[in-house]
Scaffold this active site. Structure first.
Site, mmCIF file in Angstrom:
data_model
loop_
_atom_site.group_PDB
_atom_site.id
_atom_site.type_symbol
_atom_site.label_atom_id
_atom_site.label_comp_id
_atom_site.label_asym_id
_atom_site.label_seq_id
_atom_site.Cartn_x
_atom_site.Cartn_y
_atom_site.Cartn_z
ATOM 1 C CD GLN A 255 -7.344 -0.962 10.996
ATOM 2 O OE1 GLN A 255 -6.748 -0.684 10.619
ATOM 3 N NE2 GLN A 255 -8.499 -0.110 11.404
ATOM 4 C CE LYS B 278 -17.811 -3.448 3.850
ATOM 5 N NZ LYS B 278 -17.319 -2.427 4.531
ATOM 6 C CD GLU C 45 -2.869 1.119 2.189
ATOM 7 O OE1 GLU C 45 -3.806 -0.095 2.199
ATOM 8 O OE2 GLU C 45 -2.603 1.995 3.715
ATOM 9 C CB ALA D 59 -18.413 0.996 3.197
ATOM 10 N NE ARG E 257 -18.039 5.759 8.129
ATOM 11 C CZ ARG E 257 -18.571 5.870 9.583
ATOM 12 N NH1 ARG E 257 -19.253 5.369 9.361
ATOM 13 N NH2 ARG E 257 -16.982 5.605 10.188
ATOM 14 N N GLY E 258 -14.474 5.734 4.416
ATOM 15 C CA GLY E 258 -14.224 7.493 5.617
ATOM 16 C C GLY E 258 -15.055 7.433 6.949
HETATM 17 P P1 FAD Z 1 -18.741 0.417 6.622
HETATM 18 O O1 FAD Z 1 -18.123 -0.636 6.121
HETATM 19 O O2 FAD Z 1 -19.858 1.316 6.818
HETATM 20 O O3 FAD Z 1 -18.932 0.553 8.057
HETATM 21 C C1 FAD Z 1 -18.838 1.566 9.015
HETATM 22 C C2 FAD Z 1 -19.219 1.365 10.317
HETATM 23 O O4 FAD Z 1 -20.947 0.917 10.241
HETATM 24 C C3 FAD Z 1 -19.172 0.253 10.916
HETATM 25 O O5 FAD Z 1 -19.375 0.365 12.418
HETATM 26 C C4 FAD Z 1 -20.715 -1.474 10.911
HETATM 27 O O6 FAD Z 1 -20.793 -1.747 11.088
HETATM 28 C C5 FAD Z 1 -21.028 0.666 10.874
HETATM 29 N N1 FAD Z 1 -22.233 -0.101 8.998
HETATM 30 C C6 FAD Z 1 -21.900 -0.431 7.984
HETATM 31 N N2 FAD Z 1 -23.098 -1.219 7.719
HETATM 32 C C7 FAD Z 1 -24.268 -0.800 8.016
HETATM 33 C C8 FAD Z 1 -25.518 0.037 7.336
HETATM 34 N N3 FAD Z 1 -25.998 -0.852 6.621
HETATM 35 N N4 FAD Z 1 -26.551 -0.090 9.109
HETATM 36 C C9 FAD Z 1 -25.752 -0.351 9.843
HETATM 37 N N5 FAD Z 1 -24.226 0.244 10.520
HETATM 38 C C10 FAD Z 1 -23.658 -0.129 9.760
HETATM 39 N N6 FAD Z 1 -10.306 6.081 5.567
HETATM 40 C C11 FAD Z 1 -9.724 6.671 4.407
HETATM 41 O O7 FAD Z 1 -10.260 7.526 4.504
HETATM 42 N N7 FAD Z 1 -8.733 6.057 2.977
HETATM 43 C C12 FAD Z 1 -8.428 5.741 3.082
HETATM 44 O O8 FAD Z 1 -7.667 5.034 1.587
HETATM 45 C C13 FAD Z 1 -8.920 4.422 3.580
HETATM 46 N N8 FAD Z 1 -8.479 2.842 3.548
HETATM 47 C C14 FAD Z 1 -8.940 1.868 4.487
HETATM 48 C C15 FAD Z 1 -8.402 0.127 4.221
HETATM 49 C C16 FAD Z 1 -8.924 -0.665 5.253
HETATM 50 C C17 FAD Z 1 -8.601 -1.942 4.437
HETATM 51 C C18 FAD Z 1 -9.473 -0.345 6.203
HETATM 52 C C19 FAD Z 1 -9.525 -1.060 6.806
HETATM 53 C C20 FAD Z 1 -9.659 0.889 6.643
HETATM 54 C C21 FAD Z 1 -9.599 2.181 5.758
HETATM 55 N N9 FAD Z 1 -9.880 3.016 5.505
HETATM 56 C C22 FAD Z 1 -9.536 4.371 4.869
HETATM 57 C C23 FAD Z 1 -10.413 3.758 7.051
HETATM 58 C C24 FAD Z 1 -12.144 3.550 7.313
HETATM 59 O O9 FAD Z 1 -12.389 4.564 6.138
HETATM 60 C C25 FAD Z 1 -12.399 3.708 8.259
HETATM 61 O O10 FAD Z 1 -12.408 2.354 8.877
HETATM 62 C C26 FAD Z 1 -13.952 3.915 8.037
HETATM 63 O O11 FAD Z 1 -14.733 4.297 9.734
HETATM 64 C C27 FAD Z 1 -14.803 2.435 8.553
HETATM 65 O O12 FAD Z 1 -14.787 2.311 6.553
HETATM 66 P P2 FAD Z 1 -15.609 1.516 6.101
HETATM 67 O O13 FAD Z 1 -15.601 1.394 4.979
HETATM 68 O O14 FAD Z 1 -14.996 0.123 7.218
HETATM 69 O O15 FAD Z 1 -17.078 1.518 6.707
#
Ligand code: FAD
Length: 287
Positions: free
Chosen positions: A174, A163, A17, A123, A106-107
């Site tokens: 993570q 998702k 990465e 996300a 999601r961020g």
């Molecule tokens: P989601 O999958 O949307 O989950 C976020 C939260 O919402 C979780 O607690 C989940 O349980 C909950 N949730 C999801 N769907 C629902 C639903 N339908 N109803 C109720 N609750 C729900 N951040 C950046 O800004 N840029 C990056 O490039 C970046 N790269 C990353 C790469 C990896 C491999 C990882 C693990 C994280 C990365 N992050 C990055 C951090 C990430 O954006 C954060 O951890 C963020 O808080 C969650 O993103 P997510 O896509 O996992 O969100």
């Protein structure tokens, strides 16, 4: 090439990465380290997306730089606070550049905000949008120890299923420091009916203070073996780096032995770290 084909391929994949520059001033430096890492010929390389879209120009740019070096790029894209037009324009830009792998995120919520009410709340909403646009291999993030906002790992896994069902084809984890955590997580995913491949994300710890700060926020469990290394070498940067790389290599070798075909390394724009990890398992990778 689609990342899913690399992950499901018949040889173990090690990917790296990089993060893009925040400003034009450091574009050349990031381009140089990206090329150095790409020249190691990893399985693929990911480029992160700055919080709140702060690197929207540079993420596609660095992804193109990876592709030009003959390595498959994976562009991260986060959706928090983004309009549909913004997301559409970035996807169009990625398509124009021939980049067809996106990690849909999601961020992080801005400080003080508990719930996001924009077009893309989770996300999975972004995954659905990218799927509708079509032509992309879509990945997503997962959290073997649970996402910090989730009340429990079970709740997080139920959300992860949404998702996966929305069209997410693979998941990158993570960081974690105890492999038993991911083996237990895989059993829970199987029980929840989540069958997409999971790519473990490994962070080579080269800076003790930084990792203690990061893990205090992420809530990662730090095994005793890991803490002993931090305690013994944390004040000696060179020794810490060597020990951190050795720890990561041991974790990765066990993950391949435990059945994972692809492992992603959070190489943090450090070609020397990427090189040491790759050369430490050259025979395992068949190179
Ligand atoms: P989601 O999958 O949307 O989950 C976020 C939260 O919402 C979780 O607690 C989940 O349980 C909950 N949730 C999801 N769907 C629902 C639903 N339908 N109803 C109720 N609750 C729900 N951040 C950046 O800004 N840029 C990056 O490039 C970046 N790269 C990353 C790469 C990896 C491999 C990882 C693990 C994280 C990365 N992050 C990055 C951090 C990430 O954006 C954060 O951890 C963020 O808080 C969650 O993103 P997510 O896509 O996992 O969100």
């Amino acid at each position: 090439m689609k990342i899913i084909d690399i992950i499901k391929g018949n040889k173990p994949s090690l990917s790296f990465e990089v993060f893009p520059p925040k400003t034009f001033d450091s574009l050349e430096t990031v381009r140089r380290v990206t090329e150095e890492i790409a020249d190691l010929r990893p399985g693929y390389m990911s480029v992160t997306y700055g919080a709140g879209g702060s690197t929207d120009i540079y993420t596609p740019e660095i992804a193109s730089c990876i592709a030009a070096r003959g390595v498959t790029p994976l562009a991260h894209l986060s959706c928090i606070g983004a309009t549909e037009e913004k997301v559409s324009s970035i996807l169009a830009e990625l398509k124009r550049r021939g980049i067809d792998n996106v990690l849909a995120l999601r961020g992080d919520l801005p400080e003080g905000v508990e719930k996001h009410e924009g077009v893309y709340r989770f996300a999975s909403d972004l995954v659905a949008k990218i799927r509708d646009v079509g032509g992309f291999c879509i990945g997503g993030a997962c959290y073997p120890e649970g996402h910090p906002e989730s009340a429990s790992l079970g709740e997080d896994i139920r959300n992860l299923k949404i998702k996966a069902d929305a069209g997410c084809e693979f998941l990158t984890t993570q960081m974690f420091f105890d492999n038993e955590i991911i083996y237990g997580f895989m059993d829970k995913l199987a029980a929840a009916g989540i069958t997409v491949p999971v790519v473990p994300g490994i962070m080579p710890v080269t800076n003790a203070k930084q990792i203690i700060r990061i893990t205090s926020i992420s809530g990662n469990a730090l095994p005793k073996k890991f803490m002993r290394i931090i305690d013994r070498y944390g004040d000696n940067p060179e020794a810490m780096k060597q020990a951190g790389i050795a720890f990561a290599i041991e974790q990765i070798i066990d993950l391949y032995a435990g059945g994972f075909n692809a492992v992603h390394v959070y190489s943090m724009n450090k070609p020397d770290v990427a090189r040491s990890i790759q050369s430490g398992m050259a025979k395992i990778l068949g190179i």
